[in-house]
Design an enzyme around this catalytic site. Structure first.
Site, PDB file in Angstrom:
ATOM      1  N   SER A  41      19.357   9.564   4.817  1.00 12.15           N
ATOM      2  CA  SER A  41      19.246   8.128   4.527  1.00 12.15           C
ATOM      3  C   SER A  41      19.886   7.731   3.205  1.00 12.15           C
ATOM      4  CB  SER A  41      17.773   7.691   4.526  1.00 12.15           C
ATOM      5  OG  SER A  41      17.024   8.439   3.589  1.00 12.15           O
ATOM      6  N   ASP A 345      12.766   1.094  -2.618  1.00 13.56           N
ATOM      7  CA  ASP A 345      11.591   1.104  -1.748  1.00 13.56           C
ATOM      8  C   ASP A 345      10.639   2.262  -2.003  1.00 13.56           C
ATOM      9  OD1 ASP A 345      13.015   3.245  -0.780  1.00 13.56           O
ATOM     10  OD2 ASP A 345      13.427   2.378   1.187  1.00 13.56           O
ATOM     11  N   HIS A 348      14.245   5.352  -1.879  1.00 11.78           N
ATOM     12  CA  HIS A 348      15.688   5.155  -2.024  1.00 11.78           C
ATOM     13  C   HIS A 348      15.991   4.284  -3.241  1.00 11.78           C
ATOM     14  CE1 HIS A 348      14.702   5.764   2.287  1.00 11.78           C
ATOM     15  NE2 HIS A 348      15.670   6.666   2.175  1.00 11.78           N
TER      16      HIS A 348
END
Length: 380
Positions: A41, A345, A348
């Protein structure tokens, strides 16, 4: 940890001085025609969304102004790499809508690991697209795009990679954080310690596989300081002795550092094995840790603060999600000024932080050899 901070500063100063002594004026800049990325991610530009969920805001709100499947308010490090090379943002391999692969493709998927995990997306968020699967996808991509390029008309070829460009591309590996997360979930350091050599071997095999497909320039990221992720600091009371001088969990960061140590050794070994390859080891850990250690001096709020999400009183509602708590619906929206935050978040990084990190790896300050990205095709 103060010694670590001093060491990072010394390494940066040494790297910058080395760049000046390598005679860059005698080197030609690399003509990268494309970028191919493998990862999780941290570099997923929409592959996870194409495979598993509908992208939504607030992710993407700062730069794109629409949902784009990135785990940030805007651009990722891989986006800034593409920009620096004058190339378009990478299209996810799994996204078939409005996609052009002329200048590369992104095989990264959120939740991916180097080693396949005996876990599921629904249970722990672990993607089935582990690195070995991404490498198979790349092999299929190369063969199939060559087939259609050779048989297509000019309009058809416009969105396909030119076969000759595969050897002139930059190949980025940005994966490993979820392997560490899996080890932390099992809470067994001895098992994780035993698994690290195999994790590194699997990554090395992936590099060898892509090399056999004609890749020649590799940009290999290590994994960041997982013990500094705010999501790990907000759900329980942590004894002060478990934290370092910058509020990061010492034990969790030890996992990252162990993996990174073996990875760097393996990259050095790969340089002797892959005779025609230029391999750059990118110290993402040091870059991210320096930013976290100097958050206020760099214009950010405290590094433990989270922009998007609700993380209070042991209640965790993740960015963009809704949850009913004691009869009250909580929407975990974003902060007013995401550019003030390092963490987007809790897991990240914000676009502003990604820009800071990208600029410092692109200029060679945190790479081995300490060459700017545009010279990465030259063997050390």
């Amino acid at each position: 940890m103060e010694d670590v901070k001093v060491l990072i500063i010394v390494v940066v100063a040494f790297s910058v001085s080395c760049v000046g002594s390598l005679g860059l004026e005698d080197l030609k800049t690399c003509d990268f025609r494309a970028v191919y990325n493998f990862g999780d991610s941290n570099s997923d530009t929409g592959g996870g969304s194409a495979a598993f969920w509908i992208a939504g805001l607030p992710p993407g709100e700062t730069f794109f102004g629409r949902p784009v499947g990135r785990a940030s308010d805007g651009r990722l490090v891989i986006d800034f790499i593409a920009e620096h090379l004058g190339l378009p943002y990478l299209s996810p391999y799994l996204d078939s809508i409005g996609t052009s692969f002329r200048h590369g493709a992104n095989f990264a998927i959120g939740g991916s690991t180097i080693r396949p995990q005996n876990e599921s997306m629904s249970l722990n968020g672990v993607s089935p697209f582990s690195l070995d699967v991404q490498i198979v996808q790349f092999g299929n991509f190369k063969v199939r795009t060559r087939y259609f390029y050779d048989r297509g008309n000019a309009g058809h070829r416009r969105n396909l990679p030119r076969p000759r460009d595969f050897s002139k591309a930059l190949y980025v590996f940005d994966i490993g954080q979820n392997d560490i997360a899996a080890g932390l979930r099992k809470n067994n350091y001895s098992d994780f310690h035993a698994s690290v050599p195999d994790i590194v071997d699997q990554l090395a095999k992936a590099v060898q596989n892509v090399y056999d497909h004609g890749a020649r320039t590799f940009w290999i990221h290590n994994t960041g300081p997982i013990g500094c992720l705010p999501v790990n600091l907000h759900y329980r009371d942590i004894p002060p002795e478990q934290l370092d001088n910058h509020g990061c969990l010492r034990a969790q960061n030890a996992y990252s550092m162990e993996l990174n140590r073996l990875l760097k050794d393996r990259v050095l070994k790969l340089r002797t094995e892959l005779k025609h390859a230029a391999l750059t080891y990118v110290d993402i850990y040091a870059a991210k840790y320096e930013l976290i250690a100097n958050a206020n001096n760099q214009g950010f709020v405290d590094a433990a603060n989270i922009c998007c999400g609700f993380h209070e009183d042991e209640i965790q509602v993740y960015c963009g999600q809704k949850q009913s708590i004691n009869g009250t619906e909580i929407y975990a929206g974003s902060c007013e000024n995401p550019s003030d935050y390092i963490s987007w978040d809790g897991v990240h990084y914000s676009e502003a932080a990604n820009r800071w990190i990208a600029h410092r790896i692109i200029n060679g300050s945190f790479t081995d050899p300490p060459l700017p990205l545009k010279y990465a095709c030259h063997k050390s």
